[in-house]
Each structure stands twice: as structure tokens, then as C-alpha cells.
Design a protein around this motif. Structure first.
Motif, PDB file in Angstrom:
ATOM      1  N   ASN A  45      -5.540  -1.294  -1.189  1.00 24.46           N
ATOM      2  CA  ASN A  45      -4.796  -2.339  -0.485  1.00 24.46           C
ATOM      3  C   ASN A  45      -4.452  -3.480  -1.437  1.00 24.46           C
ATOM      4  N   GLU A  46      -5.419  -3.886  -2.227  1.00 26.64           N
ATOM      5  CA  GLU A  46      -5.196  -4.986  -3.171  1.00 26.64           C
ATOM      6  C   GLU A  46      -4.130  -4.644  -4.199  1.00 26.64           C
ATOM      7  N   ARG A  47      -4.079  -3.365  -4.604  1.00 25.18           N
ATOM      8  CA  ARG A  47      -3.090  -2.944  -5.607  1.00 25.18           C
ATOM      9  C   ARG A  47      -1.748  -2.566  -4.989  1.00 25.18           C
ATOM     10  N   GLY A  48      -1.643  -2.602  -3.671  1.00 28.21           N
ATOM     11  CA  GLY A  48      -0.366  -2.347  -3.012  1.00 28.21           C
ATOM     12  C   GLY A  48      -0.087  -0.903  -2.671  1.00 28.21           C
ATOM     13  N   TYR A  49      -1.084  -0.001  -2.850  1.00 21.35           N
ATOM     14  CA  TYR A  49      -0.862   1.406  -2.529  1.00 21.35           C
ATOM     15  C   TYR A  49      -1.124   1.697  -1.056  1.00 21.35           C
ATOM     16  N   LEU A  50      -1.903   0.840  -0.403  1.00 15.65           N
ATOM     17  CA  LEU A  50      -2.078   0.881   1.039  1.00 15.65           C
ATOM     18  C   LEU A  50      -1.832  -0.513   1.585  1.00 15.65           C
TER      19      LEU A  50
ATOM     20  N   ARG B 290      -1.448   2.073   6.258  1.00 14.19           N
ATOM     21  CA  ARG B 290      -0.378   3.014   5.938  1.00 14.19           C
ATOM     22  C   ARG B 290      -0.070   2.871   4.455  1.00 14.19           C
ATOM     23  N   LEU B 291       0.759   3.751   3.930  1.00 15.15           N
ATOM     24  CA  LEU B 291       1.123   3.668   2.517  1.00 15.15           C
ATOM     25  C   LEU B 291       1.834   2.350   2.231  1.00 15.15           C
ATOM     26  N   GLY B 292       1.506   1.757   1.085  1.00 17.90           N
ATOM     27  CA  GLY B 292       2.082   0.475   0.720  1.00 17.90           C
ATOM     28  C   GLY B 292       3.315   0.600  -0.157  1.00 17.90           C
ATOM     29  N   VAL B 293       3.863  -0.539  -0.508  1.00 18.13           N
ATOM     30  CA  VAL B 293       5.102  -0.597  -1.284  1.00 18.13           C
ATOM     31  C   VAL B 293       4.943   0.060  -2.643  1.00 18.13           C
ATOM     32  N   ARG B 294       3.775  -0.097  -3.250  1.00 15.66           N
ATOM     33  CA  ARG B 294       3.580   0.474  -4.583  1.00 15.66           C
ATOM     34  C   ARG B 294       3.679   2.001  -4.548  1.00 15.66           C
ATOM     35  N   SER B 295       3.189   2.604  -3.478  1.00 20.91           N
ATOM     36  CA  SER B 295       3.310   4.058  -3.331  1.00 20.91           C
ATOM     37  C   SER B 295       4.774   4.460  -3.253  1.00 20.91           C
ATOM     38  N   PHE B 296       5.551   3.676  -2.491  1.00 15.96           N
ATOM     39  CA  PHE B 296       6.987   3.941  -2.385  1.00 15.96           C
ATOM     40  C   PHE B 296       7.668   3.808  -3.742  1.00 15.96           C
ATOM     41  N   GLN B 297       7.285   2.783  -4.512  1.00 17.26           N
ATOM     42  CA  GLN B 297       7.910   2.569  -5.815  1.00 17.26           C
ATOM     43  C   GLN B 297       7.637   3.731  -6.762  1.00 17.26           C
TER      44      GLN B 297
ATOM     45  N   ALA C 243      -0.579  11.985   7.656  1.00 12.96           N
ATOM     46  CA  ALA C 243      -0.765  10.981   8.721  1.00 12.96           C
ATOM     47  C   ALA C 243      -0.050   9.692   8.348  1.00 12.96           C
ATOM     48  N   GLN C 244       0.625   9.072   9.311  1.00 19.63           N
ATOM     49  CA  GLN C 244       1.341   7.827   9.040  1.00 19.63           C
ATOM     50  C   GLN C 244       0.390   6.653   8.895  1.00 19.63           C
ATOM     51  N   GLU C 245      -0.684   6.668   9.660  1.00 15.85           N
ATOM     52  CA  GLU C 245      -1.637   5.574   9.587  1.00 15.85           C
ATOM     53  C   GLU C 245      -3.040   6.087   9.877  1.00 15.85           C
ATOM     54  N   LEU C 246      -4.031   5.469   9.233  1.00 18.97           N
ATOM     55  CA  LEU C 246      -5.425   5.867   9.387  1.00 18.97           C
ATOM     56  C   LEU C 246      -6.315   4.644   9.282  1.00 18.97           C
TER      57      LEU C 246
ATOM     58  N   GLU D 215     -14.623   0.315  -0.004  1.00 24.10           N
ATOM     59  CA  GLU D 215     -14.300  -0.153  -1.355  1.00 24.10           C
ATOM     60  C   GLU D 215     -12.989   0.463  -1.850  1.00 24.10           C
ATOM     61  N   LEU D 216     -12.820   1.776  -1.599  1.00 24.72           N
ATOM     62  CA  LEU D 216     -11.593   2.446  -2.036  1.00 24.72           C
ATOM     63  C   LEU D 216     -10.370   1.888  -1.312  1.00 24.72           C
ATOM     64  N   VAL D 217     -10.472   1.753   0.002  1.00 28.06           N
ATOM     65  CA  VAL D 217      -9.354   1.234   0.792  1.00 28.06           C
ATOM     66  C   VAL D 217      -9.047  -0.201   0.391  1.00 28.06           C
ATOM     67  N   GLY D 218     -10.081  -1.001   0.166  1.00 24.07           N
ATOM     68  CA  GLY D 218      -9.865  -2.391  -0.246  1.00 24.07           C
ATOM     69  C   GLY D 218      -9.148  -2.484  -1.579  1.00 24.07           C
ATOM     70  N   THR D 219      -9.551  -1.638  -2.524  1.00 26.74           N
ATOM     71  CA  THR D 219      -8.912  -1.643  -3.848  1.00 26.74           C
ATOM     72  C   THR D 219      -7.461  -1.182  -3.760  1.00 26.74           C
TER      73      THR D 219
END
Length: 253
Positions: A48-53, A64-71, A21-24, A42-46
Motif C-alpha cells: 500500500n505504501e509503495r502504491g501497488y495496493l 485493490r490494485l494500486g496505481v503503481r501496478s497499473f503503471q 479478485a477485484q478486492e480483498l 506487513e506485506l499489505v502495508g508495504t
């Protein structure tokens, strides 16, 4: 084997939902994973804070997936010789036949595409690097399954139904084993409208420096351009391509 950490497993469960899924939204994640709402928030917030979402937009409740996931994905791809070398050889083969060329690996009962070069024709394949398909429905998958010992193959499909993607798909374990025996003897697999009603395909194994089959290369053709003469020519070409990629990976056989 080290004990799995439940919190880490749940975080990966959240991330892996985005493979399909592209976004959830958090409620959608909660529904799919069956986790408590507070845990998901809590999981989504963490993550997001770390850049994975990351939020899909200002004020949006979807992620959606964040920059850290892309890296991480980019770092993996950069270090994966198979993907890089596979794409280089696929370009050469695609230029010679003007059809779509894939390189894939097996993950369980699925094929994962790690490289793709499109056909130059207006009518071309709709596929993508990173996509998965049931191995028994594809020429790539048949090549990879044919290399397995019979006991391992039996274990792999012991409690699995053979999913049909079209009315041409193999759905019988007996029929699959018979075809895999033919593939093992010939060294090339074929697929005719088994994963896609409009596509035919041939595939050959790719070996590493130790002679192990680590991947497969395929050439896919819309059935409007498929005939016996084309199949014969592409069977030889895919053998050449798979051999060239094997040599790049250190295979000297």
C-alpha cells in the motif's frame, strides 16, 4: 539460478491474488495464502505504501490494485510488440468478418489473451485481455500445443488431469494428442463448444522472425451463426490474419 527471496515471493503471492479478485481484505488474503496475520498485514502495508495496493474506499478494510501496478502493466504493454501489432491485425480481420478476434500466448497449460477486438454483432463474446483458459479447451491453445515436441507435451500434462469446461471438452490425453496431430498437419485448429457451450472457434499460429510459433490468432463465433460454410471461410481468414501478424513480427516464410 539465483536463490529466491521468500519475502519477495510472498509479496508477489499477495499481488497475484488480485488477478482473480477485484478486492480483498487482509483476513481474506491470510486465509487464501495460509500466512500468519502479522506477515500479511506487513506485506499489505508495504504494498500500500509503495502504491501497488490501495484501499477500496475511505474506512474500508479491503484493498485493490494500486496505481503503481497499473503503471507497470502499462509499461509492459507499451513495450510488447505482440500485443500492439496483434491488436492492429485483429482489427483488420474483425472488420472483414464482423466476428470476435483474439490473439493469445501459451503459459504452461493455459492460454493468456493479449489482444481482442469485439464483433460488431449484438451477440458477441464475453472475454477479456488478460484472461486465462485451459489450452486444451481452446482452438488457440491447440495451435500452440501442437507445436510442442511430443516429449515436452507429455511432460506438460504428465501429472495433470484434463479439466472439462463443457461436456464437449477433451478430457483424454490420447484424444488430445490425436487432435494435436491433426492440427499440426493442417495448420488450423477448431473448437466447437469446448470452452463455452455457445461458441465455436478457429485458430492459426503466429510466428516470429526465427519461425518459432510465439502466439496464435483466433476467430470466435456464437454457434447460432456457425455452419460449415462459415467455418471454411473463417479458416482461410484466420490463416491470413496469422500470416499478416507473423510478417509484422519479422517472419518472412
Amino acid at each position: 539460478m539465483a536463490r529466491a527471496v521468500p519475502a519477495v515471493e510472498r509479496a508477489f503471492d499477495v499481488l497475484e491474488l488480485f488477478l482473480e479478485a477485484q478486492e480483498l481484505s487482509a483476513p481474506e488474503i491470510t486465509a487464501q495464502l495460509g500466512l500468519p496475520r502479522t506477515t500479511v498485514h506487513e506485506l499489505v502495508g508495504t504494498l500500500n505504501e509503495r502504491g501497488y495496493l490501495m484501499p477500496t474506499g475511505r474506512g474500508s478494510n479491503k484493498y485493490r490494485l494500486g496505481v503503481r501496478s497499473f503503471q507497470l502493466g502499462a509499461a509492459y504493454a507499451e513495450r510488447l510488440d505482440l500485443a500492439r501489432e496483434g491488436h492492429a491485425v485483429a482489427e483488420e480481420i474483425a472488420e472483414r468478418c464482423q466476428e470476435t478476434v483474439h490473439v493469445g500466448v501459451r503459459e504452461g497449460t493455459d492460454v493468456l489473451y493479449v489482444a481482442k477486438v469485439d464483433s460488431s454483432h449484438p451477440v458477441r463474446m464475453v472475454s477479456a485481455v488478460g484472461r486465462r483458459l485451459p489450452a486444451h479447451c481452446t482452438a488457440l491453445g491447440k495451435v500452440l500445443l501442437a507445436e510442442l515436441p511430443r516429449t515436452e507435451l507429455d511432460d506438460l500434462y504428465a501429472e495433470r488431469e484434463l479439466q472439462a469446461m463443457t461436456d464437449q471438452s477433451i478430457t483424454s490425453g490420447k484424444a488430445l494428442r490425436e487432435e494435436l496431430d491433426e492440427v499440426a498437419a493442417d495448420g488450423v485448429a477448431r473448437e466447437y463448444r469446448e470452452s463455452n457451450e455457445s461458441v465455436a472457434c478457429v485458430s492459426a499460429p503466429v510466428r516470429d522472425q526465427n519461425g518459432r510459433v510465439v502466439a496464435a490468432m483466433s476467430i470466435s463465433v456464437p454457434i447460432l451463426r456457425w455452419n460449415d460454410e462459415t467455418e471454411t471461410a473463417l479458416r482461410e481468414l484466420v490463416r491470413e490474419g496469422a500470416t499478416a501478424l507473423s510478417e509484422r513480427l519479422g517472419h518472412s516464410g
